[in-house]
Motif scaffolding. Structure first.
Motif: not given
Length: 239
Positions: A108-121
Motif C-alpha cells: 500500500q506504500g508504507y516504508d516500515l510496518v510495526c507488528a504491535a502487541r498493544y494496539m487493538k487486536g
C-alpha cells in the motif's frame, strides 16, 4: 525476490529447526531466510546447515563483530537480496502469519510496518510483567505524546523497505536497535504504520534480554526523540 527474513541466533539449537519449519508453513510469498550466527557455541549452525540442504532458500551468515542483537541484525541486513526485510526471533515468540498483513501494508506504500502487541487486536501472552509494563508505557507514550505511528516501538518484529535500512546509521548494540530504527525512520520522513500481532513467551532456551542492563539505552533514545520533536516544533513555528 520480494522478502528477506532474518533470524538472529545465539545458541538456539532447541528452537531454530522448528522456527524454520514454521516459516515454511506460514509464509506464502517468495522469500529467503538468512540465519545469523551471533557467536553461537552450540549446534545451531550445524542444524541450519542440514536444513539448507532441504530448503534451498536458507543461508547462514556470521556476525563477525562483537556479539549482540544489533550487530547480528546488521550482519543480516548486509546480506539480503530483497527490497523488503523482516527480522523474526528464533524462539517462536512472533506470530508468523502477521507477515502477510505487513506485506499488504508495504504494497500500500508504507516504508516500515510495526507488528504491535498493544494496539487493538494485538496481545502479549506470558513473559515478565515488568518488561511488559515498560514496553507498553514507552510505546504508548511516544505514540500519544509525539505522534510516533505505532503503539509498540520496542517490538523487534518489524518489516522494512531496504531503503529505510540503507538510510540509517545504526548506533545501538543490543535490542534497543528496534526502537532506534523506528525513531530515525520517523524523523527522516519515512511512511510508518502498524498491524496487530500476538506475542508469546519462549518455551525453550534462554533469552539474552536483560531489562535493567538495557533500560538506560532505551531511555536515551526516548529523550532523544522528545528533544527532536521539540526542535522540530520550534523550527516550524518560531523561525
Amino acid at each position: 525476490m520480494k522478502l528477506s527474513i532474518i533470524i538472529p541466533t545465539h545458541n538456539e539449537e532447541s528452537n531454530i529447526g522448528n522456527m524454520i519449519k514454521s516459516i515454511e508453513q506460514s509464509v506464502f510469498n517468495e522469500y529467503e531466510i538468512i540465519v545469523v550466527d551471533d557467536h553461537c557455541s552450540d549446534k545451531t549452525a550445524d542444524i541450519v546447515g542440514r536444513l539448507a540442504l532441504e530448503y534451498k532458500n536458507i543461508r547462514l551468515v556470521k556476525n563477525n563483530h562483537e556479539a549482540g542483537f544489533a550487530n547480528a541484525l546488521k550482519a543480516g541486513f548486509s546480506s539480503i537480496n530483497a527490497e523488503v526485510v523482516v527480522p523474526v526471533m528464533a524462539d517462536l515468540c512472533d506470530d508468523l502469519f502477521t507477515i502477510e498483513k505487513m506485506l499488504n501494508k508495504i504494497d500500500q506504500g508504507y516504508d516500515l510496518v510495526c507488528a504491535a502487541r498493544y494496539m487493538k487486536g494485538g496481545k502479549r501472552l506470558g513473559g515478565s510483567r515488568l518488561k511488559a509494563f515498560l514496553s507498553r508505557w514507552g510505546g504508548k507514550s511516544l505514540h500519544y505524546l509525539l505522534g510516533i505511528p505505532t503503539h509498540d516501538i520496542a517490538n523487534s518484529f518489524k518489516m522494512y523497505k531496504k531503503a529505510v535500512i540503507d538510510s540509517i546509521n545504526i548506533e545501538s548494540r543490543y535490542f534497543e536497535v528496534s526502537m532506534e530504527l523506528v525513531l530515525k525512520a520517523y524523523f527522516l520522513g519515512f511512511k510508518i504504520t502498524e498491524v496487530p500481532t500476538a506475542w508469546k513467551e519462549r518455551t525453550q532456551g534462554r533469552s539474552t534480554f536483560r531489562v535493567f542492563k538495557l533500560l538506560p539505552s532505551y531511555l536515551k533514545l526516548y529523550f532523544w526523540a522528545v528533544l527532536m520533536k521539540i526542535r522540530s516544533f520550534w523550527c516550524r513555528y518560531f523561525r
